[in-house]
Design a protein around this motif. Structure first.
Motif, PDB file in Angstrom:
ATOM      1  N   GLY A  16       0.882  -1.507   0.288  1.00  0.00           N
ATOM      2  CA  GLY A  16      -0.320   0.289  -0.360  1.00  0.00           C
ATOM      3  C   GLY A  16       1.001   1.365  -0.249  1.00  0.00           C
ATOM      4  N   ALA A  17       1.546   1.492   0.639  1.00  0.00           N
ATOM      5  CA  ALA A  17       2.274   2.454   1.196  1.00  0.00           C
ATOM      6  C   ALA A  17       3.401   2.715  -0.220  1.00  0.00           C
ATOM      7  N   LYS A  18       3.472   1.805  -1.774  1.00  0.00           N
ATOM      8  CA  LYS A  18       4.262   1.976  -2.694  1.00  0.00           C
ATOM      9  C   LYS A  18       3.470   2.896  -3.580  1.00  0.00           C
ATOM     10  N   LEU A  19       1.912   2.716  -3.487  1.00  0.00           N
ATOM     11  CA  LEU A  19       1.195   3.175  -4.678  1.00  0.00           C
ATOM     12  C   LEU A  19       0.740   5.062  -3.850  1.00  0.00           C
ATOM     13  N   ALA A  20       1.016   4.442  -2.628  1.00  0.00           N
ATOM     14  CA  ALA A  20       1.127   5.600  -2.077  1.00  0.00           C
ATOM     15  C   ALA A  20       1.723   6.643  -2.084  1.00  0.00           C
ATOM     16  N   LEU A  21       2.772   6.111  -2.424  1.00  0.00           N
ATOM     17  CA  LEU A  21       3.821   7.205  -2.572  1.00  0.00           C
ATOM     18  C   LEU A  21       3.840   7.505  -4.133  1.00  0.00           C
ATOM     19  N   GLY A  22       3.336   6.776  -4.953  1.00  0.00           N
ATOM     20  CA  GLY A  22       3.360   6.995  -6.263  1.00  0.00           C
ATOM     21  C   GLY A  22       1.990   8.095  -6.832  1.00  0.00           C
ATOM     22  N   LEU A  23       1.213   8.531  -5.552  1.00  0.00           N
ATOM     23  CA  LEU A  23       0.312   9.090  -5.740  1.00  0.00           C
ATOM     24  C   LEU A  23       0.306  10.513  -4.997  1.00  0.00           C
ATOM     25  N   GLN A  24       1.608  10.514  -4.025  1.00  0.00           N
ATOM     26  CA  GLN A  24       2.012  12.027  -3.845  1.00  0.00           C
ATOM     27  C   GLN A  24       3.094  12.226  -4.878  1.00  0.00           C
ATOM     28  N   ARG A  25       3.316  11.339  -5.559  1.00  0.00           N
ATOM     29  CA  ARG A  25       4.569  11.798  -6.240  1.00  0.00           C
ATOM     30  C   ARG A  25       3.506  12.954  -7.444  1.00  0.00           C
ATOM     31  N   VAL A  26       2.188  12.435  -7.659  1.00  0.00           N
ATOM     32  CA  VAL A  26       1.770  12.582  -8.910  1.00  0.00           C
ATOM     33  C   VAL A  26       0.745  13.368  -8.855  1.00  0.00           C
ATOM     34  N   LEU A  27       0.970  13.971  -7.406  1.00  0.00           N
ATOM     35  CA  LEU A  27      -0.640  14.621  -6.740  1.00  0.00           C
ATOM     36  C   LEU A  27       0.130  16.033  -6.704  1.00  0.00           C
ATOM     37  N   PRO A  28      -0.104  17.273  -6.473  1.00  0.00           N
ATOM     38  CA  PRO A  28       0.292  18.805  -6.206  1.00  0.00           C
ATOM     39  C   PRO A  28       0.462  18.108  -4.285  1.00  0.00           C
ATOM     40  N   PRO A  29       1.870  18.847  -4.085  1.00  0.00           N
ATOM     41  CA  PRO A  29       1.860  18.752  -2.313  1.00  0.00           C
ATOM     42  C   PRO A  29       0.574  18.778  -1.329  1.00  0.00           C
ATOM     43  N   GLY A  30       0.435  18.145  -0.036  1.00  0.00           N
ATOM     44  CA  GLY A  30      -1.172  18.269   0.372  1.00  0.00           C
ATOM     45  C   GLY A  30      -2.230  17.320  -0.163  1.00  0.00           C
ATOM     46  N   GLU A  31      -2.381  17.168  -1.654  1.00  0.00           N
ATOM     47  CA  GLU A  31      -3.583  16.716  -1.960  1.00  0.00           C
ATOM     48  C   GLU A  31      -3.616  15.313  -1.674  1.00  0.00           C
ATOM     49  N   LEU A  32      -3.126  14.932  -0.929  1.00  0.00           N
ATOM     50  CA  LEU A  32      -3.053  12.853  -0.811  1.00  0.00           C
ATOM     51  C   LEU A  32      -3.468  12.813   0.405  1.00  0.00           C
ATOM     52  N   ALA A  33      -4.707  12.541   0.731  1.00  0.00           N
ATOM     53  CA  ALA A  33      -4.361  12.062   2.322  1.00  0.00           C
ATOM     54  C   ALA A  33      -4.213  10.037   2.259  1.00  0.00           C
ATOM     55  N   VAL A  34      -3.701   9.622   3.254  1.00  0.00           N
ATOM     56  CA  VAL A  34      -3.802   8.268   3.310  1.00  0.00           C
ATOM     57  C   VAL A  34      -4.463   7.275   4.776  1.00  0.00           C
ATOM     58  N   LEU A  35      -5.199   6.540   4.551  1.00  0.00           N
ATOM     59  CA  LEU A  35      -5.895   6.455   5.775  1.00  0.00           C
ATOM     60  C   LEU A  35      -5.197   5.053   5.796  1.00  0.00           C
ATOM     61  N   VAL A  36      -4.664   4.490   7.273  1.00  0.00           N
ATOM     62  CA  VAL A  36      -3.531   3.251   7.235  1.00  0.00           C
ATOM     63  C   VAL A  36      -4.024   2.313   8.667  1.00  0.00           C
ATOM     64  N   ASN A  37      -4.062   1.402   8.252  1.00  0.00           N
ATOM     65  CA  ASN A  37      -4.411  -0.134   8.967  1.00  0.00           C
ATOM     66  C   ASN A  37      -3.962   0.606  10.535  1.00  0.00           C
ATOM     67  N   THR A  38      -4.552   0.266  11.325  1.00  0.00           N
ATOM     68  CA  THR A  38      -4.029  -0.009  13.104  1.00  0.00           C
ATOM     69  C   THR A  38      -3.973  -1.581  13.358  1.00  0.00           C
ATOM     70  N   GLY A  39      -4.565  -2.321  12.584  1.00  0.00           N
ATOM     71  CA  GLY A  39      -4.561  -3.465  13.384  1.00  0.00           C
ATOM     72  C   GLY A  39      -3.634  -4.636  12.882  1.00  0.00           C
ATOM     73  N   ASP A  40      -2.504  -3.842  13.494  1.00  0.00           N
ATOM     74  CA  ASP A  40      -1.194  -4.329  13.282  1.00  0.00           C
ATOM     75  C   ASP A  40      -0.438  -3.971  14.468  1.00  0.00           C
ATOM     76  N   ASP A  41      -0.571  -3.034  14.970  1.00  0.00           N
ATOM     77  CA  ASP A  41      -0.385  -2.212  15.895  1.00  0.00           C
ATOM     78  C   ASP A  41       0.101  -3.829  17.144  1.00  0.00           C
ATOM     79  N   PHE A  42       0.563  -2.720  17.555  1.00  0.00           N
ATOM     80  CA  PHE A  42       0.560  -4.268  19.076  1.00  0.00           C
ATOM     81  C   PHE A  42       1.872  -3.437  20.053  1.00  0.00           C
ATOM     82  N   THR A  43       1.469  -4.084  21.398  1.00  0.00           N
ATOM     83  CA  THR A  43       2.814  -3.340  22.423  1.00  0.00           C
ATOM     84  C   THR A  43       3.429  -4.411  22.303  1.00  0.00           C
ATOM     85  N   HIS A  44       4.868  -3.489  22.512  1.00  0.00           N
ATOM     86  CA  HIS A  44       5.648  -4.881  22.945  1.00  0.00           C
ATOM     87  C   HIS A  44       7.494  -3.934  23.479  1.00  0.00           C
ATOM     88  N   LEU A  45       7.079  -4.889  24.622  1.00  0.00           N
ATOM     89  CA  LEU A  45       8.957  -4.268  25.248  1.00  0.00           C
ATOM     90  C   LEU A  45       8.543  -3.072  25.977  1.00  0.00           C
TER      91      LEU A  45
END
Ligand code: FO1
Length: 331
Positions: A16-45
Motif C-alpha cells: 500500500g505504501a508503494k502506491l501511496a508514494l506514487g500518488l504523492q508523487r503525481v499529486l500536488p503537495p498536500g492533496e493526498l490523505a492516507v488512511l492507514v490500518n492500525t490492526g497490526d499495532d501492538f505493545t511490545h517491550l
C-alpha cells in the motif's frame, strides 16, 4: 493555507505504501490523505508499535529500507544486539533509529495525545506533505484463529512467518472504534475526487479499516469513485500471504474473488496485464496496467491509472448518488 486532499488512499504496509508514494508523487503537495490500518499495532517491550503507519511514513519520507519495504534505511541494531545479550525477546527487529519513533509515540500517548495528532506531528518532522491518518485513535487488534491457536497479528506474521493455517480473522476493539474526525473533514470536502484502495492485503490490512463502524458508509457517502488496485498478479501476491490466506479461507486466489470481496464498495478495479482476460468477465469497470511497483516510474504509472479510472467513473458515480437521493426523497 494547506490545500484540501483531493485523493484519499486506504493502505496497509509495504504494498500500500508503494502506491501511496506514487500518488504523492503525481499529486500536488498536500492533496493526498492516507488512511492507514492500525490492526497490526501492538505493545511490545512496553512500546506502542504501529508498523503500517511507520511503513507508510518512512516510504513517503523516502527513508524506508529499500529492500525490506519496512523499517529505516541506513539502520543500526545496537539496541537489538544488547537486548539479545540480555536474553530479551528478539523475534521482532527494532532498529535504533526506528526505536525512537516507538519511544516517542508511547511517551506522547501516555501524555494523553491522540494517535492522529502524534502521527501528523511525526509526518511533519519528516517533511511529508501528505495527511497520514490512523483508522482510529483507540486500539484495534487483528486476531487470527489458526491451526496453531489464536494469534495476535505480529506473532502470526513475524514470529511464525505466516506459517499457521488461518481459519478466521477478528478485529478486537473495532466495534468501539471511531474514525478520526480529521477523516470526516476529508470526506466532506468538495475538493475530494477519488478514493483509492491500495493493493494491500484485503483481509489483513483493508478489512480492519472497513470493520470500524461507519467507515464503509462514510466512504460511499463521499459520492466520489472508489477504485481498488488488485493485490494479485496472475493469481499470486507480490509479497506476503494474500494468496495463501485466500486459499485457507476457501477462496480462489483470483481477480473475481477480489472484486467480490469489495462488492458494494468499489466502482472500479485496476488489474495487472496478466489478469486482463479475467477482468472482462467481472461486470465491473476496470483498467489494466503492470501493477508490479519496482521503481518510482511504476508507482506513478499505477497511481495515474487508478486516478484516470476514477475520473472516468466520476460522472456515473455522481449520477447514481443523485438517483439514490431522489429515490430516497420520493419514498
Ligand atoms: N517484519 C518482519 O518480517 N520482521 C520484523 O522483525 C519486523 C519488524 C518491524 C519493526 C517495525 C516495523 O514498523 C515493522 C516491522 N516489520 C517486520 C514489518 C511488519 O511486521 C509488517 O510490515 C506489517 O505489520 C504488515 O503490514
Amino acid at each position: 493555507m494547506k490545500p484540501a486532499p483531493s485523493v484519499l488512499a486506504l493502505s496497509g504496509g509495504v504494498g500500500g505504501a508503494k502506491l501511496a508514494l506514487g500518488l504523492q508523487r503525481v499529486l500536488p503537495p498536500g492533496e493526498l490523505a492516507v488512511l492507514v490500518n492500525t490492526g497490526d499495532d501492538f505493545t511490545h517491550l512496553g512500546l506502542r508499535i504501529c508498523p503500517d503507519l511507520d511503513t507508510v511514513l518512512y516510504t513517503l519520507a523516502g527513508v524506508v529500507h529499500p529492500k525490506q519495504g519496512w523499517g529505516r534505511d541506513a539502520e543500526t541494531f545496537g539496541f537489538m544486539d544488547e537486548l539479545r545479550r540480555q536474553g530479551g525477546p528478539d523475534w521482532f527487529l527494532l532498529g535504533d533509529r526506528d526505536l525512537v519513533l516507538h519511544v516517542e509515540r508511547t511517551r506522547r500517548l501516555a501524555a494523553g495525545e491522540r494517535l492522529t495528532q502524534i502521527t501528523a506531528a511525526l509526518a511533519q518532522r519528516f517533511g511529508v506533505p501528505t495527511l497520514l491518518l490512523p483508522m482510529a485513535d483507540s486500539e484495534v487488534a487483528s486476531l487470527l484463529d489458526t491451526d496453531a491457536g489464536p494469534l495476535e497479528f505480529q506473532h502470526y506474521f513475524v514470529r511464525l512467518r505466516c506459517e499457521p493455517r488461518v481459519r478466521s480473522l477478528a478485529f478486537a476493539g473495532a466495534a468501539q472504534a471511531r474514525p478520526p474526525e480529521e477523516l470526516a473533514t476529508v470526506l466532506r470536502s468538495s475538493a475530494l475526487r477519488a478514493i483509492v484502495i491500495t493493493p494491500s492485503n484485503p483481509f489483513l490490512s483493508i478489512d480492519p479499516l472497513l470493520a470500524v463502524p461507519g467507515l464503509r458508509a462514510a466512504l460511499r457517502a463521499a459520492r466520489v469513485p472508489v477504485v481498488a488496485v488488485s493485490p494479485l498478479i496472475g493469481g499470486r501476491a507480490v509479497k506476503g500471504p494474500t494468496a495463501k490466506i485466500m486459499g485457507e479461507l476457501g477462496l480462489a486466489a483470483d481477480t473475481a474473488s477480489i472484486a467480490r470481496h469489495y462488492a458494494g464498495l468499489i466502482d472500479g478495479l485496476v488489474v495487472d496485464g496478466s489478469d486482463a482476460a479475467e477482468a472482462h468477465a467481472l461486470g465491473l469497470p476496470f483498467a489494466v496496467t503492470g501493477t508490479l511497483m519496482r521503481n518510482d516510474d511504476d508507482r506513478e504509472r499505477v497511481a495515474h491509472t487508478a486516478l484516470q479510472l476514477a475520473d472516468r467513473l466520476a460522472a456515473r458515480v455522481a449520477a447514481d448518488h443523485g438517483s439514490i437521493a431522489a429515490d430516497a426523497a420520493r419514498a
